[in-house]
Enzyme design. Structure first.
Site, PDB file in Angstrom:
ATOM      1  N   GLY A 263      23.088  11.343   9.181  1.00  0.00           N
ATOM      2  CA  GLY A 263      23.275  12.695   9.696  1.00  0.00           C
ATOM      3  C   GLY A 263      21.983  13.494   9.798  1.00  0.00           C
ATOM      4  N   MET A 265      17.988  14.537   7.400  1.00  0.00           N
ATOM      5  CA  MET A 265      17.104  14.216   6.275  1.00  0.00           C
ATOM      6  C   MET A 265      16.323  15.442   5.840  1.00  0.00           C
ATOM      7  SD  MET A 265      15.962  12.008   4.165  1.00  0.00           S
ATOM      8  CE  MET A 265      14.769  12.503   2.917  1.00  0.00           C
ATOM      9  N   GLU A 266      16.290  15.631   4.528  1.00  0.00           N
ATOM     10  CA  GLU A 266      15.770  16.874   3.934  1.00  0.00           C
ATOM     11  C   GLU A 266      14.259  16.887   3.697  1.00  0.00           C
ATOM     12  OE1 GLU A 266      17.741  14.578   2.282  1.00  0.00           O
ATOM     13  OE2 GLU A 266      17.085  14.352   0.196  1.00  0.00           O
ATOM     14  N   ASN A 267      13.447  16.174   4.480  1.00  0.00           N
ATOM     15  CA  ASN A 267      11.994  16.175   4.294  1.00  0.00           C
ATOM     16  C   ASN A 267      11.471  17.583   4.011  1.00  0.00           C
ATOM     17  OD1 ASN A 267      12.052  13.425   5.426  1.00  0.00           O
ATOM     18  ND2 ASN A 267      12.516  14.532   7.307  1.00  0.00           N
ATOM     19  N   GLU A 300      21.188  20.030   3.851  1.00  0.00           N
ATOM     20  CA  GLU A 300      19.762  19.670   3.877  1.00  0.00           C
ATOM     21  C   GLU A 300      18.913  20.823   3.332  1.00  0.00           C
ATOM     22  OE1 GLU A 300      19.444  16.627   4.287  1.00  0.00           O
ATOM     23  OE2 GLU A 300      21.371  16.289   5.274  1.00  0.00           O
ATOM     24  N   HIS A 303      18.965  20.941  -0.425  1.00  0.00           N
ATOM     25  CA  HIS A 303      18.138  19.900  -1.044  1.00  0.00           C
ATOM     26  C   HIS A 303      16.739  20.416  -1.404  1.00  0.00           C
ATOM     27  CE1 HIS A 303      20.255  16.158  -1.296  1.00  0.00           C
ATOM     28  NE2 HIS A 303      20.440  15.974   0.006  1.00  0.00           N
TER      29      HIS A 303
END
Ligand code: B3K
Ligand code: ZN
Length: 871
Positions: A263, A265-267, A300, A303
């Site tokens: 879905g 990504m919390e970079n 996200e 996070h």
């Protein structure tokens, strides 16, 4: 392939204080230069151990330097997964030049290209496909990233943190440097380069700092950004209010990409989203889609604290960030919309898919003890059950103590990589509540069964509940210790009012801690009816011998919205299970009146929220009935469910038609809770009515399809028409829809799914025909999920065709996909892994396909799933 065990964890022998990265992006190859400032870890007991950097086989090593001096091939060792250098000093700088080919990377892990744009996905172990590194979450470093690329094709160059410098080169290339002041593990690294447009917004934090918000999309998607940005601002405000968490950088960016394995990504500071989880507008996105996006944007964003500022020590701790963050996003969504509806949706998912996982060959604890490929453990157990475990802590502590616990957790562990045990410890320390036995939820797999019986003593005015718990065996352990289960209970009197259970409380938490326990309620004037497991207070299977009348009564009176709904589900499940066995015995099917009566009440009750009515009307799904079955008979389940639906539609025609008309709004589209609720009831009613196969109802659906000003109504109508027996009309609707939306890949995916989930006998043929069309692309996971995933995972009656062709089809796809994208291949396998739940004929057919897959050369991902399924 080898398994990795939690018990073997050791602290890293080396640390990386600074990571300086330099990317030369190119069409033929990309050069990655890294400069790592490293030292031996004083906490390591491995003495003068060699340095073992992770590095994928695909990395071409061009140059390696230690403190400015070149190392030659005899100074290090390289194997498929790593690079080892011995005899290192205590402090040193390691510089490395590697060459990679993102344009050939179809695994969508590491650095790859999507529609001409460069992007990354590093969690869990993708960074090692970019360069040699200590690619483990407990090695946290400060990153500086310089990106150089052709300006024409890649005007936008992004990485984590803040942009600090940029410039032009003479050769048409330009560069940009990003600085991320927060220490982070490599899995949170991100890079994006492409021809992107941006939509800007801003948010002022509670302490008055201005944060720039920026959403990057391909030009054609500029009209689909508002909802995500609005959701982001709501998330930021919510996290401040509910958790006291403020955002920490000056800029927060989101990029939408079409090729993405999951879905989003919390970079750090640069979230990357699957375009399907961020882009929305009313014409192309359903209400469910809007809500999903709000939830994922929130997830996200949350996070940033639960995952990034405080991260995981190792991947066994994945639920530390995921379970907690799912709990946070669920509460956020509950606060933004209807709490009860959100709870119903989450529990439905848990009880169908997670319970099935817990009962299958891949069952694992919320904190797994071992894995072969970590990508296989981004599961419903780690995410959804993990969230339920955090929810139980919230229940046991109460909101206030829970908040103290989360404050302590964030404060104590900011900047650290920690364990689920550290999380529990903070909760215990802040609240003074003992969670010793509760910790078993993290280490024991399987879904506990809670059996309740009761008796009432009129003379003593005493009511007793006897409760027993047990947990079935799972592959990793046969015997289970009792869990600490918070069982929320209410007692209803004959009028349906809640009894006072002391201090004005109408719901009481019973602490189940032993295999068998008794709870006594004194001063009860007449036999009460128990409302058990209110709000689904624990992820367990609850058994209590409710009669149909009692369930109808609870449906009408329970003050707990979730249990009102669940009473309806129990009633329907009981009846349908009876009908399934009637069908199997060749008996005539007759629907008991109780369900008609219950639904009549629901449809006539104007005080109910239409969203709640829609949920109450929804029959238990085929997947849920399958999960509950001893031996799954997909055909019987499907036919019985259709039968019940048709019988109800016949009996309730008038009321359903009223509900349809009353809630339908033509024109004047709005996206608010009330309008969403009305659409959900309108479309639920239409779905019942369509089972009658009456031309006048078909006309209603066709009219709705043609005149819809929003995707919710249009898609609902399309799918009803497309799944109906009206042959020419269904073809016409499908082709009109395609004509209308062929330029929009996300809508085309919906169109594919409608066809893949058709219960008609020709659906496998249709799916194969669609795969042969140019619009299908095996390297695009959204396409794969929309067509192959939907057919195999959501069309049980056709996937499980008696001739086994569904199984053969899935095996063919997995074999082909495993070479391109192992993560997607192994996900797709799930339906085959459940073979033990079916009759012996189907078992043999499914097994044969698993064995056929096993016979070829497999990725670690698919190997783990197939081998564990066959074990
Ligand atoms: N943390 C990512 C998942 C990464 C999956 C890698 N195979 C998305 C999320 O849960 O927020
Ligand atoms: Zn997450």
């Amino acid at each position: 392939p080898r398994a990795i065990h939690l018990k073997d964890y050791r602290v890293p022998p080396f640390l990386i204080d600074r990571t300086e990265l330099h990317f030369e992006l190119g069409e033929k190859a990309t050069l990655v230069k890294s400069r790592l400032s490293m030292r031996r870890n004083p906490d390591s007991d491995e003495g003068d151990a060699a340095l073992q950097l992770h590095g994928d086989t695909s990395l071409v090593l061009r140059r390696l330097q230690l403190d400015g001096k070149d190392l030659s091939v005899s100074d290090y060792q390289r194997d498929d997964e790593s690079l080892t250098i011995a005899q290192l000093p205590d402090n040193f700088v390691l510089e490395c030049v590697t060459l990679i080919k993102p344009q050939e990377n179809t695994s969508l892990e590491g650095l790859y290209k999507s529609n001409g744009m460069f992007c990354t996905q590093c969690e869990a172990e993708g960074f090692r496909k970019i360069t040699f590194y200590l690619d483990r979450p407990d090695v946290m470093s400060v990153f500086t990233t310089t990106i150089v690329a052709n300006r024409q094709d890649y005007p936008v160059l992004l990485s984590n943190g803040n942009p600090v410098e940029q410039g032009e080169q003479e050769d048409g290339r330009h560069w940009c440097r990003w600085d991320d002041p927060f220490k982070k593990p490599a899995y949170l690294f991100a890079l994006v380069a492409g021809k992107l447009e941006q939509v800007d917004d801003s948010f002022t934090t509670q302490s008055g700092r201005e944060v720039a918000l920026r959403l990057f999309v391909e030009p054609q998607n500029l009209d689909k950004c508002d909802h995500a940005l609005a959701s982001l601002k709501r998330s930021m405000a919510w996290d401040e209010q509910v958790y006291g968490r403020e955002y920490d950088l000056d800029i927060f960016m989101i990029v939408a990409v079409d090729h993405f394995n999951m879905g989003a990504m919390e970079n750090k500071g640069l979230n990357i989203f699957n375009s399907s989880c961020v882009l929305a507008n009313p014409a192309t996105t359903t209400d469910a889609g809007f809500q999903r996006i709000e939830g994922i944007v929130g997830h996200e964003y949350f996070h940033n604290w639960s995952g990034n500022r405080v991260t995981c020590r190792d991947w066994f701790q994945l639920s530390l960030k995921e379970g907690f963050t799912v709990f946070r996003d669920a509460e956020f969504s509950a606060d933004m919309g209807s709490r009860t509806v959100k709870r119903i949706e989450d529990v439905s998912l848990l009880r169908t898919a997670q319970f099935a996982e817990d009962a299958g060959p891949m069952a694992h604890p919320v904190r797994p003890a071992s894995y072969i490929e970590i990508s296989n453990f981004y599961t419903l157990t780690v995410y959804e059950k993990g969230a339920e475990v955090v929810r139980m802590i919230h229940t046991l502590l109460g909101a206030e103590q829970f908040r103290k616990g989360s404050d302590l957790y964030f404060e104590r562990h900011d900047g650290q990589a920690v364990t689920t045990d550290d999380f529990i410890q903070a909760m215990e320390d802040a609240s003074g509540i003992d969670l010793g036995q509760f910790r078993r939820w993290y280490s024991q797999a399987g879904t506990p069964v809670v059996e309740v019986s009761d008796d009432y003593d009129a003379e003593q005015r005493r009511y007793r509940l006897k409760v027993r718990q047990h947990c079935p065996a799972t592959p990793e352990s046969d015997s289970k210790q009792p869990f600490h289960i918070p069982l929320a209970v209410g007692l209803l009197d004959e009028q349906g009012n809640d009894l006072d259970l002391g201090d004005g409380q109408t719901t009481k938490i019973l602490h189940l801690t032993e295999a068998e326990q008794e709870f006594v309620f004194e001063g009860i004037d007449s036999q009460p009816l128990p409302s058990l497991l209110r709000g689904f207070s624990a992820p367990v299977k609850l058994r209590y011998p409710y009669s149909a009348e009692q369930l109808v009564f609870l449906m009408a009176h329970d003050s707990d919205g979730f249990n009102r709904w669940d009473a309806g589900q129990r009633l329907a499940v009981d009846l349908m299970q009876g009908l399934i066995s009637d069908y199997q015995q060749g008996r005539e099917l007759v629907l008991d009146r109780s369900l008609v009566e219950a639904y009549t009440k629901v449809l006539s009750d104007r005080s109910l929220d239409p969203a709640m009515v829609a949920k109450l009307l929804l029959l238990p799904s085929e997947a849920y009935l399958a999960e509950l079955a001893e031996v799954i008979d997909p055909e019987a389940i499907h036919l019985v469910r259709e039968f019940v639906k048709r019988e109800l539609a016949q009996a309730l025609q008038g009321l359903l038609m009223d509900a349809y008309r009353h809630n339908r709004s033509e024109g004047d589209y709005q996206l608010n809770a009330d309008a969403i609720a009305r659409r959900s009831l309108q479309n639920a009613a239409l779905s019942y009515l369509m089972t009658l196969e009456q031309p006048r109802i078909l006309v209603l659906a066709q009219h709705q399809f043609a005149s819809a000003d929003n995707m919710t109504d249009q898609l609902a109508a399309l799918s009803l028409i497309a799944h109906s027996g009206f042959e020419s009309e269904r073809q016409q609707a499908l082709s009109e829809f395609y004509q209308q939306w062929q330029q929009d890949p996300l809508v085309v995916n919906q169109w594919l799914s409608v066809q893949a989930t058709s219960p008609r006998d020709d659906s496998l043929t249709q799916v194969k025909a669609l795969m042969a069309q140019p619009l299908f692309d095996l390297t695009n996971p959204n396409r794969v999920r929309a067509l192959i995933g939907a057919f195999c995972g959501q069309n049980a009656v056709q996937f499980h065709r008696a001739d086994g062709e569904g199984y053969r089809f899935l095996a063919d796809q997995v074999i082909a996909l495993d070479k391109l994208n192992p993560q997607i291949a192994s996900r797709l396998l799930t339906p085959l892994t459940r073979w033990k739940r079916y009759d012996s004929r189907r078992q043999a057919l499914m097994r044969a396909q698993l064995e056929r897959i096993m016979a070829g050369e497999l990725s670690k991902d698919s190997y783990e799933i197939v081998s564990k399924s066959l074990a």
